[in-house]
Write a protein that holds these residues in place. Sequence first.
Motif: not given
Length: 621
Positions: A14-18, A229-238, A481-487
């Motif tokens: 995750x760190x490498x992708x981010x 308390x948003x977290x997990x990058x693009x997965x939980x945003x406002x 899109x985030x899942x697409x980046x990881x895949x």
Amino acid sequence: MAAAQEASSREAFRQAVGNTLERRLFYIPSFKIYRGVAGLYDYGPPGCAVKSNVLAFWRQHFVLEENMLEVDCPCVTPEIVLKASGHVDKFTDLMVKDEKSGTCYRADHLLKDFCKDKLEKDPNLSVEKAEELRHVLAVLDDLSAEELGAKIKEYGIMAPDTKNPLSNPYPFNLMFQTSIGPSGLSPGYMRPETAQGIFVNFKDLYYYNGNKLPFAAAQIGQAFRNEISPRQGLLRVREFTLAEIEHFVDPEDKSHPKFSEVALLEFLMFPREDQVSGQQARIIPIGEAVSQGIVNNETLGYFIGRVYLFLTRLGIDKDRLRFRQHLANEMAHYAADCWDAEIECSYGWIECVGIADRSAYDLRAHTDKSGVALVAHEKFLEPKEVEKLVIAPVKKELGLAFKGNQRMVVEALEAMGEEEAMEMKATLEEKGQAEFHVCTLDKVVTIMKNMLSISKEKKKEHQRVFTPSVIEPSFGIGRIIYCLYEHSFYTRPSRDGDEQLNVFRFPPLIAPIKCTVFPLVQNEQYEEVARHIARSLTAVGISYKIDVTGTSIGKRYARTDELGVPFAITVDSTSSVTVRERDSKQQIRVSVDEVASVIKEVTDGVSTWADVLWRYPTHQS
């Protein structure tokens, strides 16, 4: 130990992708020079291009293919609309506060993190305790504020940052409130979803469609949720982009004329019964799932199949995609069936698309609140004698008994099906009272005989007037899109083998840049050929990037591989060029005049790389 190693490996990936995404400006925290704001992100140039390509394909795959009616509604929504939909009263999460610093946290997230952390990292955990923690995770969505608070106290969970004690959980409404106009007298909210704009326009859309069902309306737009308390990058945003479809259908006929086109598709499905019995997701043909009643109806099944095709064509790994049916405790009382398309990434299984049969709830709610009938008509060739169920709550008596909860009790009574209503009628006549479960209150109430009238009436009708059901596929574009980046992300060794190079294997369909143009060396003749190719690419609508730096060709390839560019054109003569494919690194030689049409052909999906590899001579670098 194995679980801890796996968690560490996931974190490193995750760190490498981010790091790559931020360094190459796919996305970055918003307002970065002011230390940013949690849950808000800016898309940079390649991120904007990927998002634009995903949305363009979404329009092609759904709006054009199904002849949908696209609308664009305001983000600011009057309070009365969201009062009718239930968002003002029910769109909440349970929150706890650090009793000393005042920092807020989502209560269920703290409990979930504690349980997962113990299961993954505590080698001394007993079998009994592990089983207990797994059970807590399974029923987490069912826990009331009191039960959640009791578990937090039992496990001694403190504020993550300060280790201070936490308050008891309490509900927090996730909508951003505002006022419309300078007086402050007209309250409103930033919309938490785009769907309500379609529902309130149903009457006009139905007329525009020639007063015919079924039809679908679609909308792409921003939605807003004030996450605790948003977290997990693009997965939980406002603030995020939703693409939503509302397919209106006759509740008595949910067949779909194109269902046969997807019926043979098979993919991972996770039915409710399998989840409850502790089994794993399994491959089921969607036609079989519908015929066996696992999926409620053909229209719902059709959209599940179309969602599968959409996601896999974007580049989502089909082995890390599943369709999970909502458990009974997750379902709204009015819903007929709900499935989530979940994609596995380093954060676990993430809900990215919801596909729900919402029955007629939304249109009925807005009909009741606005006084405008949001209904459809079926005209009969001959008048028909029909028997109609009439449920007539006595609002005065219900108001005296249930006070502030009267509306929710009335809604639940009016939503009863014929079988349930006739059973209640029999019970009321026999005993004078009946127990009735109100899902929105999550409790059983007692209905007295004087509170309700249930009857059947025979009438002659020239037409049938009914409230359509709604099948709703709702897409969280940022999550996809985030899942697409990881895949799509992988690393491979450089030619010398002294470093690992990052690559995004985006399909040409959604790659941010379709090709690059490199003069092999800094040479005026080669640069003129490169400019000529660039003009040809622009003429056929292909995005490109020219790199005329004197950097070695290997480094230029590596830079564009890291952006996910599928093809690289290298100008090494004035008459022909080489075209390199990103993942195989194979090259072909093509004439300067043909190269733009070859790139267009492959990026549009008319031909595959294997097709052009067969047609043109290969080139060895």
